[in-house]
Design a protein around this motif. Sequence first.
Motif, PDB file in Angstrom:
ATOM      1  N   UNK A 123       0.814  -1.221   0.000  1.00  0.00           N
ATOM      2  CA  UNK A 123       0.000   0.000   0.000  1.00  0.00           C
ATOM      3  C   UNK A 123       0.846   1.268   0.000  1.00  0.00           C
ATOM      4  N   UNK A 124       2.174   1.143   0.025  1.00  0.00           N
ATOM      5  CA  UNK A 124       3.079   2.297   0.050  1.00  0.00           C
ATOM      6  C   UNK A 124       2.823   3.190   1.268  1.00  0.00           C
ATOM      7  N   UNK A 125       2.348   2.602   2.355  1.00  0.00           N
ATOM      8  CA  UNK A 125       2.118   3.377   3.572  1.00  0.00           C
ATOM      9  C   UNK A 125       0.782   4.099   3.605  1.00  0.00           C
ATOM     10  N   UNK A 126      -0.055   3.868   2.605  1.00  0.00           N
ATOM     11  CA  UNK A 126      -1.354   4.554   2.566  1.00  0.00           C
ATOM     12  C   UNK A 126      -2.273   4.084   3.681  1.00  0.00           C
ATOM     13  N   UNK A 127      -2.145   2.826   4.090  1.00  0.00           N
ATOM     14  CA  UNK A 127      -3.038   2.286   5.110  1.00  0.00           C
ATOM     15  C   UNK A 127      -2.963   3.032   6.424  1.00  0.00           C
ATOM     16  N   UNK A 128      -1.737   3.221   6.923  1.00  0.00           N
ATOM     17  CA  UNK A 128      -1.617   3.921   8.207  1.00  0.00           C
ATOM     18  C   UNK A 128      -1.909   5.416   8.070  1.00  0.00           C
ATOM     19  N   UNK A 129      -1.676   5.978   6.875  1.00  0.00           N
ATOM     20  CA  UNK A 129      -1.970   7.394   6.665  1.00  0.00           C
ATOM     21  C   UNK A 129      -3.476   7.623   6.770  1.00  0.00           C
ATOM     22  N   UNK A 130      -4.244   6.773   6.121  1.00  0.00           N
ATOM     23  CA  UNK A 130      -5.699   6.912   6.152  1.00  0.00           C
ATOM     24  C   UNK A 130      -6.227   6.621   7.557  1.00  0.00           C
ATOM     25  N   UNK A 131      -5.718   5.568   8.177  1.00  0.00           N
ATOM     26  CA  UNK A 131      -6.214   5.159   9.491  1.00  0.00           C
ATOM     27  C   UNK A 131      -5.926   6.181  10.576  1.00  0.00           C
ATOM     28  N   UNK A 132      -4.693   6.676  10.607  1.00  0.00           N
ATOM     29  CA  UNK A 132      -4.264   7.515  11.731  1.00  0.00           C
ATOM     30  C   UNK A 132      -4.346   9.011  11.457  1.00  0.00           C
ATOM     31  N   UNK A 133      -4.248   9.413  10.194  1.00  0.00           N
ATOM     32  CA  UNK A 133      -4.259  10.850   9.877  1.00  0.00           C
ATOM     33  C   UNK A 133      -5.628  11.284   9.346  1.00  0.00           C
ATOM     34  N   UNK A 134      -6.052  10.666   8.269  1.00  0.00           N
ATOM     35  CA  UNK A 134      -7.333  11.067   7.663  1.00  0.00           C
ATOM     36  C   UNK A 134      -8.511  10.844   8.604  1.00  0.00           C
ATOM     37  N   UNK A 135      -8.500   9.708   9.318  1.00  0.00           N
ATOM     38  CA  UNK A 135      -9.626   9.364  10.179  1.00  0.00           C
ATOM     39  C   UNK A 135      -9.247   9.365  11.659  1.00  0.00           C
ATOM     40  N   UNK A 136      -8.113   9.962  11.964  1.00  0.00           N
ATOM     41  CA  UNK A 136      -7.720  10.261  13.349  1.00  0.00           C
ATOM     42  C   UNK A 136      -7.806   9.062  14.298  1.00  0.00           C
ATOM     43  N   UNK A 137      -7.535   7.858  13.790  1.00  0.00           N
ATOM     44  CA  UNK A 137      -7.501   6.684  14.644  1.00  0.00           C
ATOM     45  C   UNK A 137      -8.840   6.053  14.943  1.00  0.00           C
ATOM     46  N   UNK A 138      -9.928   6.536  14.300  1.00  0.00           N
ATOM     47  CA  UNK A 138     -11.251   5.934  14.499  1.00  0.00           C
ATOM     48  C   UNK A 138     -11.453   4.853  13.445  1.00  0.00           C
ATOM     49  N   UNK A 139     -11.548   3.599  13.861  1.00  0.00           N
ATOM     50  CA  UNK A 139     -11.626   2.514  12.885  1.00  0.00           C
ATOM     51  C   UNK A 139     -13.050   2.253  12.427  1.00  0.00           C
ATOM     52  N   UNK A 140     -13.165   1.530  11.325  1.00  0.00           N
ATOM     53  CA  UNK A 140     -14.455   1.283  10.680  1.00  0.00           C
ATOM     54  C   UNK A 140     -15.339   0.306  11.453  1.00  0.00           C
ATOM     55  N   UNK A 141     -14.774  -0.391  12.396  1.00  0.00           N
ATOM     56  CA  UNK A 141     -15.601  -1.286  13.213  1.00  0.00           C
ATOM     57  C   UNK A 141     -16.298  -0.504  14.326  1.00  0.00           C
ATOM     58  N   UNK A 142     -15.549   0.402  14.950  1.00  0.00           N
ATOM     59  CA  UNK A 142     -16.126   1.196  16.023  1.00  0.00           C
ATOM     60  C   UNK A 142     -17.023   2.298  15.484  1.00  0.00           C
ATOM     61  N   UNK A 143     -16.703   2.771  14.282  1.00  0.00           N
ATOM     62  CA  UNK A 143     -17.513   3.820  13.645  1.00  0.00           C
ATOM     63  C   UNK A 143     -17.931   3.310  12.266  1.00  0.00           C
ATOM     64  N   UNK A 144     -18.898   2.400  12.204  1.00  0.00           N
ATOM     65  CA  UNK A 144     -19.291   1.752  10.954  1.00  0.00           C
ATOM     66  C   UNK A 144     -19.687   2.718   9.840  1.00  0.00           C
ATOM     67  N   UNK A 145     -20.259   3.842  10.230  1.00  0.00           N
ATOM     68  CA  UNK A 145     -20.699   4.788   9.208  1.00  0.00           C
ATOM     69  C   UNK A 145     -19.528   5.416   8.438  1.00  0.00           C
ATOM     70  N   UNK A 146     -18.313   5.285   8.970  1.00  0.00           N
ATOM     71  CA  UNK A 146     -17.140   5.840   8.291  1.00  0.00           C
ATOM     72  C   UNK A 146     -16.533   4.856   7.297  1.00  0.00           C
TER      73      UNK A 146
END
Length: 296
Positions: free
Chosen positions: A80-103
């Motif tokens: 993923x060239x590091x895109x995974x952690x960028x989206x998870x921790x920066x774009x969505x500020x550490x809120x995952x899709x399981x805890x916030x399904x609407x995201x």
Amino acid sequence: MSENHEYLVPFSDKSRSNLRAGCENCFGLCCVALYFSASEGFPLDKDAGQPCLNLQPDFRCCVHKSLSERGLKGCIAFDCFGAGQKVSQVCFCGYDWRKVPESGKQMFEVFLIMRQLHELLWYLTEALTLQPAHSIHGALSSMLDETECLTHLSPGSLMELDVAVHRADVNTLLLKTSELVRAEARRGYKTYSGRQKTFGRGADLIAADLRRNDLRGANLRGAYLIAADLRGTDLSGADFIGADFRDADLRGADLTKGIFLTQAQLNAAKGDTSTKLPSSLTRPLHWGLSKNQANE
């Protein structure tokens, strides 16, 4: 081998540290966002947005340590060239899709966009280290900054971004970089016993025996190198953007001076400890020993 390799400038791995997958800080996005098919080396047919059956509650893969044994080549090759952690921790500020399904839906779409941008950052960062391209380093640097800024847009803005247009702009500079590097590479070698051949973009080299070809400074952009025999070849100055290396035999090949090579391409190929790699890339764990070592 000729010692004329002055056309490349060494670069620090730190310059791309944020462009390497950091699964410990990602919400398993590659295991959810992507569509994949069992026929392509993945565990099963899966729709985009549907979690892989091997994805655990902690976002880790329960079969990660046995991917090679299970023949899951698609999983092995993906990067993923590091895109995974960028989206998870920066774009969505550490809120995952399981805890916030609407995201979830938005997060998965943003991940696919971010991966493209991070791939461009990988190429641009390398281009700035290539001495033959010094005349366009200013333009490359500006494009790198512009691309980096795009990765910090809000999720909504990223989804409105026309990535294809930006990729085309970046590609214009990467093409010029490639031309300059490959021309310098060819000038650096006066004589060679192999056959020099020109390949166009997307060349069909499936299962081809390329060992007698002089591939230094070759244009292998988008080439289909599936199961090609590249054993012992010198690939100095060759451009690898978009080349399909699935099951290509790289045993004993020298890729240290090739340009725009990615970890995903290496992961899809076959090699051993005699394969020479750029310092920015890692020898895949599933590669075997060299023939000499196996006989020891």
